[in-house]
Motif scaffolding. Structure first.
Motif, PDB file in Angstrom:
ATOM      1  N   PRO A   1      -3.819  -1.388  -3.683  1.00  0.00           N
ATOM      2  CA  PRO A   1      -2.581  -2.086  -3.323  1.00  0.00           C
ATOM      3  C   PRO A   1      -2.024  -2.855  -4.521  1.00  0.00           C
ATOM      4  CG  PRO A   1      -4.276  -2.422  -1.655  1.00  0.00           C
ATOM      5  CD  PRO A   1      -4.950  -1.775  -2.818  1.00  0.00           C
ATOM      6  N   ARG A   2      -0.698  -2.914  -4.622  1.00  0.00           N
ATOM      7  CA  ARG A   2      -0.056  -3.588  -5.750  1.00  0.00           C
ATOM      8  C   ARG A   2       0.822  -4.731  -5.254  1.00  0.00           C
ATOM      9  NH1 ARG A   2       5.178  -2.345  -5.441  1.00  0.00           N
ATOM     10  NH2 ARG A   2       5.822  -0.329  -4.578  1.00  0.00           N
ATOM     11  N   GLU A   3       1.137  -5.636  -6.155  1.00  0.00           N
ATOM     12  CA  GLU A   3       2.011  -6.751  -5.799  1.00  0.00           C
ATOM     13  C   GLU A   3       3.414  -6.233  -5.479  1.00  0.00           C
ATOM     14  OE1 GLU A   3       2.242  -9.896  -8.578  1.00  0.00           O
ATOM     15  OE2 GLU A   3       0.182 -10.561  -8.260  1.00  0.00           O
ATOM     16  N   PRO A   4       4.100  -6.841  -4.516  1.00  0.00           N
ATOM     17  CA  PRO A   4       5.498  -6.485  -4.254  1.00  0.00           C
ATOM     18  C   PRO A   4       6.350  -6.741  -5.497  1.00  0.00           C
ATOM     19  CG  PRO A   4       4.591  -7.832  -2.474  1.00  0.00           C
ATOM     20  CD  PRO A   4       3.606  -7.871  -3.591  1.00  0.00           C
ATOM     21  N   LEU A   5       7.278  -5.834  -5.759  1.00  0.00           N
ATOM     22  CA  LEU A   5       8.080  -5.932  -6.981  1.00  0.00           C
ATOM     23  C   LEU A   5       9.542  -6.252  -6.712  1.00  0.00           C
ATOM     24  CD1 LEU A   5       6.604  -2.840  -8.890  1.00  0.00           C
ATOM     25  CD2 LEU A   5       5.985  -5.254  -9.170  1.00  0.00           C
ATOM     26  N   THR A   6      10.113  -5.614  -5.707  1.00  0.00           N
ATOM     27  CA  THR A   6      11.551  -5.756  -5.464  1.00  0.00           C
ATOM     28  C   THR A   6      11.812  -6.831  -4.407  1.00  0.00           C
ATOM     29  OG1 THR A   6      11.578  -4.146  -3.670  1.00  0.00           O
ATOM     30  CG2 THR A   6      11.808  -3.282  -5.913  1.00  0.00           C
ATOM     31  N   PRO A   7      13.050  -7.338  -4.328  1.00  0.00           N
ATOM     32  CA  PRO A   7      13.378  -8.286  -3.259  1.00  0.00           C
ATOM     33  C   PRO A   7      13.081  -7.736  -1.870  1.00  0.00           C
ATOM     34  CG  PRO A   7      15.107  -8.305  -4.915  1.00  0.00           C
ATOM     35  CD  PRO A   7      14.174  -7.178  -5.278  1.00  0.00           C
ATOM     36  N   CYS A   8      13.329  -6.443  -1.653  1.00  0.00           N
ATOM     37  CA  CYS A   8      13.044  -5.833  -0.344  1.00  0.00           C
ATOM     38  C   CYS A   8      11.546  -5.836  -0.057  1.00  0.00           C
ATOM     39  CB  CYS A   8      13.585  -4.410  -0.290  1.00  0.00           C
ATOM     40  SG  CYS A   8      15.371  -4.315  -0.114  1.00  0.00           S
ATOM     41  N   GLU A   9      10.740  -5.551  -1.075  1.00  0.00           N
ATOM     42  CA  GLU A   9       9.290  -5.564  -0.886  1.00  0.00           C
ATOM     43  C   GLU A   9       8.778  -6.983  -0.637  1.00  0.00           C
ATOM     44  OE1 GLU A   9       7.949  -1.572  -3.406  1.00  0.00           O
ATOM     45  OE2 GLU A   9       7.628  -3.555  -4.274  1.00  0.00           O
ATOM     46  N   HIS A  10       9.390  -7.957  -1.316  1.00  0.00           N
ATOM     47  CA  HIS A  10       9.007  -9.353  -1.070  1.00  0.00           C
ATOM     48  C   HIS A  10       9.321  -9.747   0.369  1.00  0.00           C
ATOM     49  CE1 HIS A  10       8.116 -11.374  -5.102  1.00  0.00           C
ATOM     50  NE2 HIS A  10       8.105 -10.074  -5.329  1.00  0.00           N
ATOM     51  N   SER A  11      10.500  -9.350   0.846  1.00  0.00           N
ATOM     52  CA  SER A  11      10.872  -9.660   2.232  1.00  0.00           C
ATOM     53  C   SER A  11       9.947  -8.959   3.217  1.00  0.00           C
ATOM     54  CB  SER A  11      12.323  -9.244   2.497  1.00  0.00           C
ATOM     55  OG  SER A  11      13.215 -10.101   1.818  1.00  0.00           O
ATOM     56  N   ALA A  12       9.605  -7.690   2.918  1.00  0.00           N
ATOM     57  CA  ALA A  12       8.698  -6.955   3.792  1.00  0.00           C
ATOM     58  C   ALA A  12       7.320  -7.608   3.813  1.00  0.00           C
ATOM     59  CB  ALA A  12       8.582  -5.497   3.339  1.00  0.00           C
ATOM     60  N   ALA A  13       6.857  -8.091   2.661  1.00  0.00           N
ATOM     61  CA  ALA A  13       5.558  -8.757   2.593  1.00  0.00           C
ATOM     62  C   ALA A  13       5.557 -10.021   3.436  1.00  0.00           C
ATOM     63  CB  ALA A  13       5.203  -9.077   1.139  1.00  0.00           C
ATOM     64  N   ARG A  14       6.625 -10.798   3.344  1.00  0.00           N
ATOM     65  CA  ARG A  14       6.707 -12.018   4.157  1.00  0.00           C
ATOM     66  C   ARG A  14       6.809 -11.671   5.640  1.00  0.00           C
ATOM     67  NH1 ARG A  14       9.359 -14.317  -0.636  1.00  0.00           N
ATOM     68  NH2 ARG A  14      11.348 -13.345  -0.074  1.00  0.00           N
ATOM     69  N   ALA A  15       7.610 -10.648   5.955  1.00  0.00           N
ATOM     70  CA  ALA A  15       7.740 -10.228   7.356  1.00  0.00           C
ATOM     71  C   ALA A  15       6.393  -9.774   7.914  1.00  0.00           C
ATOM     72  CB  ALA A  15       8.776  -9.105   7.480  1.00  0.00           C
ATOM     73  N   ALA A  16       5.601  -9.102   7.082  1.00  0.00           N
ATOM     74  CA  ALA A  16       4.283  -8.634   7.525  1.00  0.00           C
ATOM     75  C   ALA A  16       3.370  -9.808   7.841  1.00  0.00           C
ATOM     76  CB  ALA A  16       3.655  -7.750   6.446  1.00  0.00           C
TER      77      ALA A  16
ATOM     78  N   VAL B   1       0.865  -1.186   0.000  1.00  0.00           N
ATOM     79  CA  VAL B   1       0.000   0.000   0.000  1.00  0.00           C
ATOM     80  C   VAL B   1       0.900   1.235   0.000  1.00  0.00           C
ATOM     81  CG1 VAL B   1      -1.614   1.372   1.396  1.00  0.00           C
ATOM     82  CG2 VAL B   1      -1.948  -1.099   1.158  1.00  0.00           C
ATOM     83  N   GLU B   2       0.664   2.120  -0.961  1.00  0.00           N
ATOM     84  CA  GLU B   2       1.412   3.381  -1.025  1.00  0.00           C
ATOM     85  C   GLU B   2       0.616   4.423  -0.248  1.00  0.00           C
ATOM     86  OE1 GLU B   2       1.687   3.635  -5.252  1.00  0.00           O
ATOM     87  OE2 GLU B   2       3.444   2.315  -5.338  1.00  0.00           O
ATOM     88  N   GLU B   3       1.092   4.694   0.967  1.00  0.00           N
ATOM     89  CA  GLU B   3       0.293   5.478   1.917  1.00  0.00           C
ATOM     90  C   GLU B   3      -0.018   6.892   1.431  1.00  0.00           C
ATOM     91  OE1 GLU B   3      -0.475   5.005   5.545  1.00  0.00           O
ATOM     92  OE2 GLU B   3       0.624   3.190   6.029  1.00  0.00           O
ATOM     93  N   GLU B   4       0.806   7.418   0.534  1.00  0.00           N
ATOM     94  CA  GLU B   4       0.523   8.766   0.034  1.00  0.00           C
ATOM     95  C   GLU B   4      -0.760   8.788  -0.810  1.00  0.00           C
ATOM     96  OE1 GLU B   4       3.513   6.829  -2.818  1.00  0.00           O
ATOM     97  OE2 GLU B   4       3.208   6.989  -0.637  1.00  0.00           O
ATOM     98  N   ARG B   5      -1.232   7.617  -1.211  1.00  0.00           N
ATOM     99  CA  ARG B   5      -2.457   7.530  -2.004  1.00  0.00           C
ATOM    100  C   ARG B   5      -3.688   7.269  -1.123  1.00  0.00           C
ATOM    101  NH1 ARG B   5      -1.516   3.372  -6.837  1.00  0.00           N
ATOM    102  NH2 ARG B   5      -3.552   4.241  -7.418  1.00  0.00           N
ATOM    103  N   VAL B   6      -3.482   7.171   0.181  1.00  0.00           N
ATOM    104  CA  VAL B   6      -4.562   6.807   1.100  1.00  0.00           C
ATOM    105  C   VAL B   6      -5.033   8.042   1.875  1.00  0.00           C
ATOM    106  CG1 VAL B   6      -5.229   5.364   3.066  1.00  0.00           C
ATOM    107  CG2 VAL B   6      -3.623   4.481   1.346  1.00  0.00           C
ATOM    108  N   THR B   7      -6.342   8.197   1.956  1.00  0.00           N
ATOM    109  CA  THR B   7      -6.932   9.233   2.803  1.00  0.00           C
ATOM    110  C   THR B   7      -7.563   8.548   4.007  1.00  0.00           C
ATOM    111  OG1 THR B   7      -7.391  10.635   0.885  1.00  0.00           O
ATOM    112  CG2 THR B   7      -8.578  11.124   2.922  1.00  0.00           C
ATOM    113  N   TRP B   8      -6.995   8.815   5.177  1.00  0.00           N
ATOM    114  CA  TRP B   8      -7.487   8.164   6.394  1.00  0.00           C
ATOM    115  C   TRP B   8      -8.606   8.975   7.023  1.00  0.00           C
ATOM    116  CZ3 TRP B   8      -5.677   3.398   7.024  1.00  0.00           C
ATOM    117  CH2 TRP B   8      -4.472   3.073   6.376  1.00  0.00           C
ATOM    118  N   PRO B   9      -9.526   8.346   7.746  1.00  0.00           N
ATOM    119  CA  PRO B   9      -9.606   6.911   8.014  1.00  0.00           C
ATOM    120  C   PRO B   9     -10.184   6.130   6.839  1.00  0.00           C
ATOM    121  CG  PRO B   9     -11.416   8.032   9.080  1.00  0.00           C
ATOM    122  CD  PRO B   9     -10.570   9.110   8.463  1.00  0.00           C
ATOM    123  N   VAL B  10      -9.902   4.834   6.820  1.00  0.00           N
ATOM    124  CA  VAL B  10     -10.362   3.937   5.767  1.00  0.00           C
ATOM    125  C   VAL B  10     -11.364   2.941   6.359  1.00  0.00           C
ATOM    126  CG1 VAL B  10      -9.622   2.035   4.268  1.00  0.00           C
ATOM    127  CG2 VAL B  10      -8.259   4.130   4.380  1.00  0.00           C
TER     128      VAL B  10
END
Length: 202
Positions: free
Chosen positions: A115-130, A97-106
């Motif tokens: 939301p988009r699929e993770p693209l980079t190795p770092c994003e993949h790791s962050a997705a798994r960590a989440a 989720v790119e938070e700059e595109r979000v207007t809270w509250p949701v």
């Protein structure tokens, strides 16, 4: 291109995670409708839906080991490793989720800005960590509910489900921890046991 490059989680983990998530979200729905609202009692805060607006209330709290968690009836948002990762109830496929595109509250999934699929190795790791952090929270929360309410409460929640659960009530926390372990294993490098490696020239 291998599926591991397309998705942070292989299909069998997404399938198993979706089954557990569906059961847990049903149970949490019962918890928040309890006279004592167990999720609030657990230390979460609630953002109510304005009158006449569609969606579900947002509940926010901390993740084990750091990070923040927001829960809705449609999924969870985990802020870990510098990323905001959305895990939908339907599909259990973590997305960035790119938070700059979000207007809270949701209050609706559409409010998360696509939301988009993770693209980079770092994003993949962050997705798994989440997902590991979410699984750890789910397990800990189940153990807390059991300690507070006794086994009878969860059994009553399970009995009220229209579908038979894929796991027994008493094993829900165990299965979440098992899922977390399987996902953590994806981050570990494969080590070849040299004693079984072929001999040079063999």
């Amino acid at each position: 291109m291998g599926s591991s490059l397309l998705h942070p989680l292989p299909p069998e983990l997404r399938r198993d995670g979706e089954r557990l998530f569906e059961v847990s979200m049903w149970c949490i729905g019962r918890d928040v409708s309890h006279a004592d609202n167990l999720l609030l009692r657990h230390g979460f805060t609630r953002e109510r839906i304005p009158a006449g607006q569609p969606g579900t209330s947002a509940y926010s709290g901390a993740l084990p080991g750091g990070g923040a968690l927001t829960l809705w009836g449609f999924g969870a948002l985990c802020r870990v490793c510098g990323e905001s990762i959305y895990v939908p109830r339907d599909g259990f496929s973590p997305a960035v989720v790119e938070e700059e595109r979000v207007t809270w509250p949701v209050f609706l999934a559409a409010g998360l800005g696509g939301p988009r699929e993770p693209l980079t190795p770092c994003e993949h790791s962050a997705a798994r960590a989440a997902v590991v952090a979410l699984a750890g929270w789910m397990a800990g929360y189940e153990e807390w509910v059991r300690g507070l309410m006794g086994a009878e409460w969860r059994h009553a929640c399970f009995a009220a489900r229209p579908k038979v659960s894929p796991v027994p009530a008493e094993l829900l926390a165990v299965e979440w921890r098992r899922l977390a372990g399987r996902i953590e294993a994806l981050e570990r490098p494969v080590v070849v046991n040299e004693s079984f490696a072929p001999l040079a020239g063999a």
